[in-house]
Design an enzyme around this catalytic site. Sequence first.
Site, short mmCIF file in Angstrom:
data_model
loop_
_atom_site.label_atom_id
_atom_site.label_comp_id
_atom_site.label_asym_id
_atom_site.label_seq_id
_atom_site.Cartn_x
_atom_site.Cartn_y
_atom_site.Cartn_z
N GLU A 443 0.83 -1.22 0.00
CA GLU A 443 0.00 0.00 0.00
C GLU A 443 0.86 1.27 0.00
OE1 GLU A 443 -2.68 0.79 -0.96
OE2 GLU A 443 -2.98 -1.35 -1.18
C1 LIG Z 1 2.42 -9.76 0.19
C2 LIG Z 1 2.21 -8.61 -0.75
C3 LIG Z 1 0.93 -8.24 -1.09
C4 LIG Z 1 0.74 -7.20 -2.02
N1 LIG Z 1 -0.54 -6.90 -2.43
C5 LIG Z 1 -0.70 -6.07 -3.50
C6 LIG Z 1 -1.97 -5.91 -4.11
O1 LIG Z 1 -2.99 -6.46 -3.67
N2 LIG Z 1 -2.07 -5.14 -5.22
C7 LIG Z 1 -0.98 -4.51 -5.75
O2 LIG Z 1 -1.12 -3.85 -6.77
N3 LIG Z 1 0.24 -4.60 -5.17
C8 LIG Z 1 0.40 -5.37 -4.06
N4 LIG Z 1 1.63 -5.51 -3.48
C9 LIG Z 1 2.75 -4.74 -4.00
C10 LIG Z 1 3.22 -3.66 -3.04
O3 LIG Z 1 2.27 -2.63 -2.94
C11 LIG Z 1 4.59 -3.18 -3.52
O4 LIG Z 1 5.50 -4.25 -3.26
C12 LIG Z 1 5.04 -1.92 -2.86
O5 LIG Z 1 4.24 -0.83 -3.24
C13 LIG Z 1 6.50 -1.58 -3.17
O6 LIG Z 1 6.79 -1.73 -4.53
P1 LIG Z 1 8.04 -2.62 -4.98
O7 LIG Z 1 7.95 -3.91 -4.27
O8 LIG Z 1 8.10 -2.65 -6.46
O9 LIG Z 1 9.29 -1.85 -4.41
P2 LIG Z 1 10.06 -0.64 -5.14
O10 LIG Z 1 9.07 0.32 -5.66
O11 LIG Z 1 11.06 -1.18 -6.07
O12 LIG Z 1 10.83 0.02 -3.90
C14 LIG Z 1 12.02 -0.52 -3.34
C15 LIG Z 1 12.50 0.36 -2.21
O13 LIG Z 1 12.79 1.67 -2.72
C16 LIG Z 1 12.09 2.65 -1.97
N5 LIG Z 1 11.71 3.76 -2.84
C17 LIG Z 1 11.14 3.72 -4.06
N6 LIG Z 1 10.93 4.95 -4.52
C18 LIG Z 1 11.34 5.80 -3.57
C19 LIG Z 1 11.39 7.22 -3.43
N7 LIG Z 1 10.89 8.01 -4.37
N8 LIG Z 1 11.91 7.73 -2.30
C20 LIG Z 1 12.37 6.94 -1.33
N9 LIG Z 1 12.36 5.61 -1.40
C21 LIG Z 1 11.85 5.04 -2.50
C22 LIG Z 1 10.88 1.94 -1.42
O14 LIG Z 1 10.37 2.59 -0.27
C23 LIG Z 1 11.45 0.56 -1.12
O15 LIG Z 1 12.05 0.57 0.13
C24 LIG Z 1 1.84 -6.50 -2.53
C25 LIG Z 1 3.14 -6.86 -2.14
C26 LIG Z 1 3.33 -7.91 -1.27
C27 LIG Z 1 4.74 -8.30 -0.92
#
Ligand SMILES: Cc1cc2nc3c(=O)[nH]c(=O)nc-3n(C[C@H](O)[C@H](O)[C@H](O)COP(=O)(O)OP(=O)(O)OC[C@H]3O[C@@H](n4cnc5c(N)ncnc54)[C@H](O)[C@@H]3O)c2cc1C
Length: 596
Positions: A443
Amino acid sequence: MAQYTPPLRDMQFVLHELFGVVDELKALPAHAEVDADTINAVLEEGGKFASQVTAPLNGIGDEQGCTLDKTTHEVTTPKGFKEAYMQYVEGGWPALSCDPEFGGQGLPIVVNQCLYEMLNSANQAWTMYPGLSHGAYEALHAHGTDEQKKTYLPKLVSGQWTGTMCLTEAHCGTDLGLLRTKAEPQADGTYKITGNKIFISAGEHDMAENIVHLVLARLPDAPSGSKGISLFVVPKYLVTPEGKIGARNGLYCGGLEHKMGIHGNATAQIVLDGAIGTLVGQPNKGLQAMFVMMNAARLGVGMQSLGLTEVAYQNAAAYAKDRIQMRSLSGPKAVDKPADPIIVHPDVRKMLLTARAFAEGGRAFAIWTALQIDKELSSTDEDERKDAADLVALATPIVKAFLTDNAWLATSHCMQVFGGHGYIKEWGMEQFVRDARINMIYEGTNTIQSLDLLGRKVLGDNGAKLKKFGKLVRDFVEEEGVNEAMQEFVNPLADLGEKVTKLTTEIGMKAFQNPDEVGAAAVDYLRVCGHLVFGYFWARMAKVALAKAASGDPFYQAKLGTARFYFAKLLPETAMLIRTARAGAKPLMDVEEALF
Ligand SMILES: Cc1cc2nc3c(=O)[nH]c(=O)nc-3n(C[C@H](O)[C@H](O)[C@H](O)COP(=O)(O)OP(=O)(O)OC[C@H]3O[C@@H](n4cnc5c(N)ncnc54)[C@H](O)[C@@H]3O)c2cc1C
């Protein structure tokens, strides 16, 4: 196995004694008839469902997880999940705070919020199935066409169908502007959607007859980045003109993730292969429409963590009274036993009280936020609606990030209270820690919540929303400033309020010179704001408890004791946080050699 008792007494305290919720609701025509007995009866029944039906499935869900049949692409949820969901639907629970026009019961959000705290204490993984459906309901209710509302809302409201949110793709999580899923317009006004979504919670399962996916995708001529994203409703089974289940749509579950916690919830890879969907809201304005669901989900995630904090506390407190180890430093307390119960040891008490203060402070904050949502949705006074909307916008990232960070600390402390027994599966404590961890990530990670708070909600409107909350704090401080008994609560609150104002101005000035200053301070800043909010609600709770302390009811003594603990042992964390926030971007950004 972990035990759970719904905290009905504390909910009633917050709802009725702290916020006078029935009087507040009387001013909202949609809820003017709701009385305290109704609220209490609903929560009592909801608590029974949580503690008797879904709590016993929490460990089973963790053990079994979900399984995918790779030939049929069907997912089987853990034993008992489906039956519990049927019972939930039969009980009318999905409809609790939904619009009566679509079969809902029309009760205020604030009641639903309390129900969700209990469901999450009982079983977070199970609760995500109805939780996401409710978010999908809210997005379609706000932005769907009449046809979409007619087709989907009654089924989501009854719980016959569930919902999901499909945003994430392998190469885009935080930065949705990168998403690639395509939507091609068809001659009949529908769209064919093609792409690969990952991490979709409740994305495939056997608990309901249809799954309504809300999918972000790009139209062929869409501008690049986040300004070119549209929202579509894409059901697992197409719906016939009569509203019945039709042909299977072109989407399927391509895999399930193996993960740290919430094993009972299916985290699905969803392959969209020319799936038919319809547009929700305006073309290229999909993020705006999706934000309805995302904001609901952010508050929902806060409730997940509140639930886990409460249940972890309950179990750790019971264990600490029972487990005997070592003698108290100040002399034996249980002289009839070979050692004292560990609850006599100061640090065990600190761990327990930390969890308790986070749970009760979080409950007050979450219930207050839900009440603001009810005002935002139902007040007849435009100014009140606007004020409430501003407060909800400000509160949302704090509920999400502060409550989830707190739950990570609290569940870990509560596991620690069990010593080595907390680390092994039998007691259920390590599951709470594992389940709590995802709440800081999905989220929008907690870093993203912090940037939303500081960058958008505070600096983005020159502090206007923050001033609205600040006024509540100032008014309370002025009112109680003359009350001798309240000094121990009011003084640190007033002091923190002034420090937040100064810190905000300082970061705002620095951000003019260097935008990285916002990113460098945001996480510490959100935590400081979290304490300002908790300080305000803990001071208000202390006021109510002081007024009733003479009744001799131990509930109020406990409340006062926890308030004192909060101000003495938790709120002072802000001094360090303010210092690290002020240390700025330089120590982070001038370290190229160290990091690369
Ligand atoms: C169990 C689980 C359930 C989920 N359920 C859903 C769902 O129902 N629907 C859905 O669409 N998604 C879902 N997700 C996805 C989830 O919302 C994302 O994993 C999350 O938003 C982070 O995206 P990412 O994993 O691609 O990490 P990334 O976007 O690659 O981020 C990696 C790191 O970089 C940091 N970062 C990125 N950009 C910035 C910035 N501008 N400034 C500072 N730090 C930054 C982040 O905070 C993080 O620490 C789920 C994920 C999991 C693991």
